[in-house]
Design a protein around this motif. Sequence first.
Motif, PDB file in Angstrom:
ATOM      1  N   TYR A 165       0.867  -1.232  -0.150  1.00 62.36           N
ATOM      2  CA  TYR A 165       0.420  -0.160   0.333  1.00 62.36           C
ATOM      3  C   TYR A 165       0.972   0.894   0.165  1.00 62.36           C
ATOM      4  N   SER A 174       2.124   4.470  -1.664  1.00 60.61           N
ATOM      5  CA  SER A 174       1.364   5.571  -2.909  1.00 60.61           C
ATOM      6  C   SER A 174       2.698   6.995  -2.775  1.00 60.61           C
ATOM      7  N   TYR A 223       3.403  10.745  -4.754  1.00 58.44           N
ATOM      8  CA  TYR A 223       2.722  12.151  -4.769  1.00 58.44           C
ATOM      9  C   TYR A 223       4.116  12.835  -5.635  1.00 58.44           C
ATOM     10  N   ALA A 254      -1.328  21.582  -4.379  1.00 57.11           N
ATOM     11  CA  ALA A 254      -1.818  20.508  -3.340  1.00 57.11           C
ATOM     12  C   ALA A 254      -0.995  19.516  -4.032  1.00 57.11           C
ATOM     13  N   LEU A 287      -1.023  12.622  -6.762  1.00 57.65           N
ATOM     14  CA  LEU A 287      -1.312  11.038  -6.749  1.00 57.65           C
ATOM     15  C   LEU A 287       0.101  10.935  -8.030  1.00 57.65           C
ATOM     16  N   GLU A 294      -0.748   1.540  -4.486  1.00 60.58           N
ATOM     17  CA  GLU A 294      -0.148  -0.082  -4.573  1.00 60.58           C
ATOM     18  C   GLU A 294       0.645  -0.404  -5.009  1.00 60.58           C
ATOM     19  N   ASN A 298      -4.535   0.866  11.298  1.00 59.68           N
ATOM     20  CA  ASN A 298      -4.891   1.939  11.068  1.00 59.68           C
ATOM     21  C   ASN A 298      -4.733   3.637  10.855  1.00 59.68           C
ATOM     22  N   CYS A 323      -1.475   6.174   7.908  1.00 61.27           N
ATOM     23  CA  CYS A 323      -0.921   6.323   7.176  1.00 61.27           C
ATOM     24  C   CYS A 323       0.406   6.927   8.035  1.00 61.27           C
ATOM     25  N   PHE A 337       3.777   9.137   5.290  1.00 62.12           N
ATOM     26  CA  PHE A 337       4.259   9.828   4.697  1.00 62.12           C
ATOM     27  C   PHE A 337       6.322   9.871   4.840  1.00 62.12           C
ATOM     28  N   VAL A 369      -4.459  15.862   5.940  1.00 56.31           N
ATOM     29  CA  VAL A 369      -3.490  15.553   5.286  1.00 56.31           C
ATOM     30  C   VAL A 369      -2.715  16.957   5.975  1.00 56.31           C
ATOM     31  N   TRP A 421       0.115  12.931   7.521  1.00 58.67           N
ATOM     32  CA  TRP A 421      -1.064  12.215   8.065  1.00 58.67           C
ATOM     33  C   TRP A 421      -1.997  12.462   9.021  1.00 58.67           C
ATOM     34  N   TYR A 467     -10.123   7.561  12.281  1.00 59.65           N
ATOM     35  CA  TYR A 467      -8.981   7.185  13.022  1.00 59.65           C
ATOM     36  C   TYR A 467      -7.447   7.888  12.735  1.00 59.65           C
ATOM     37  N   LEU A 480      -8.276   6.635  -1.714  1.00 58.34           N
ATOM     38  CA  LEU A 480      -8.352   5.063  -2.346  1.00 58.34           C
ATOM     39  C   LEU A 480      -8.621   4.338  -2.118  1.00 58.34           C
ATOM     40  N   PRO A 481      -8.804   3.509  -1.854  1.00 55.88           N
ATOM     41  CA  PRO A 481      -8.947   2.315  -1.119  1.00 55.88           C
ATOM     42  C   PRO A 481      -7.298   2.077  -0.987  1.00 55.88           C
ATOM     43  N   HIS A 482      -7.148   1.418  -0.281  1.00 49.42           N
ATOM     44  CA  HIS A 482      -5.703   0.843   0.782  1.00 49.42           C
ATOM     45  C   HIS A 482      -5.218   1.885   0.889  1.00 49.42           C
ATOM     46  N   TRP A 483      -5.397   3.304   1.661  1.00 49.82           N
ATOM     47  CA  TRP A 483      -4.767   4.065   2.425  1.00 49.82           C
ATOM     48  C   TRP A 483      -3.972   4.971   1.783  1.00 49.82           C
ATOM     49  N   GLY A 484      -4.407   5.446  -0.507  1.00 50.64           N
ATOM     50  CA  GLY A 484      -3.987   6.059  -0.688  1.00 50.64           C
ATOM     51  C   GLY A 484      -4.626   7.233  -1.206  1.00 50.64           C
ATOM     52  N   CYS A 485      -4.551   8.153  -1.468  1.00 49.58           N
ATOM     53  CA  CYS A 485      -5.356   9.467  -1.717  1.00 49.58           C
ATOM     54  C   CYS A 485      -5.129  10.314  -3.322  1.00 49.58           C
ATOM     55  N   ASP A 486      -6.476   9.881  -4.094  1.00 48.33           N
ATOM     56  CA  ASP A 486      -6.802  11.018  -5.274  1.00 48.33           C
ATOM     57  C   ASP A 486      -6.671  12.103  -5.605  1.00 48.33           C
ATOM     58  N   TRP A 528      -7.232  15.723  -4.469  1.00 47.49           N
ATOM     59  CA  TRP A 528      -7.014  17.029  -2.574  1.00 47.49           C
ATOM     60  C   TRP A 528      -7.863  18.131  -3.478  1.00 47.49           C
TER      61      TRP A 528
END
Lengths: 110, 118
Positions: free
Chosen positions: A34, A36, A38, A45, A48, A52, A97, A99, A101, B37, B47, B59, B100-106, B108
């Motif tokens: 998981y 990503s 950026y 801003a 992405l 994954e 739970n 994230c 960076f 974020v 985050w 969370y 996004l699923p699985h903790w990405g951010c598509d 902003w």
Amino acid sequence: QSALTQPPSASGSPGQSVTISCTGTSSDIGDYNYVSWYQQHPGKAPKLLIYEVSKRPSGVPDRFSGSKSGNTASLIVSGLQAEDEADYYCSSYGGSNNCVFGTGTKVTVL
Amino acid sequence: QVQLVESGGGVVQPGRSLRLSCAASGFTFSSYAIHWVRQAPGKGLEWVAVISYDASDKYYADSVKGRFSVSRDNSKNTVWLQMNSLKTEDTALYYCARDLPHWGCDYWGQGTLVTVSS
């Protein structure tokens, strides 16, 4: 949760490739696919580039690619262009739970 | 098109509270988790929090746990970040981002600036 480690800077000439590493631990990068990446231009801003580990959203050029080995993920920017000059950040699911960076890498196009 | 617009930032004294809003449009808001974020001036991304699509799960980063709370109203396409007991180190540009699923951010938003200063 500590930030993932990235080199502060990277550079390359137009047309060259640059690779940015992102080092975590067995609890984050090493345990989950998981990751990503950026891109952030000054005053803008984040955008992405990769999710994954190696998937590209639509509209992101295939010059950007991602991979992972063990606790380290990598972003490769091929065919470097002037507009690629920006800050780059990785992120990973950190387990429990949350994230985390990366510390960020400033890419300079020479 | 997908749009996220943050608001509510400003200058606030240490110990006080502030509530940020994130208004969404251009997608089925009720189907997506939303992240917050932040980015301190000249620093990297951090985050802060995430709320699930139906608000059943929330969370937080350790740095804000117990002081910040996130909520949403899917009828209003809006997420809020309630920030209490603010500290100078909370000074940052706060972004909301679509999960996004699985903790990405598509996607902003452009961010809203919070300055904590006496």
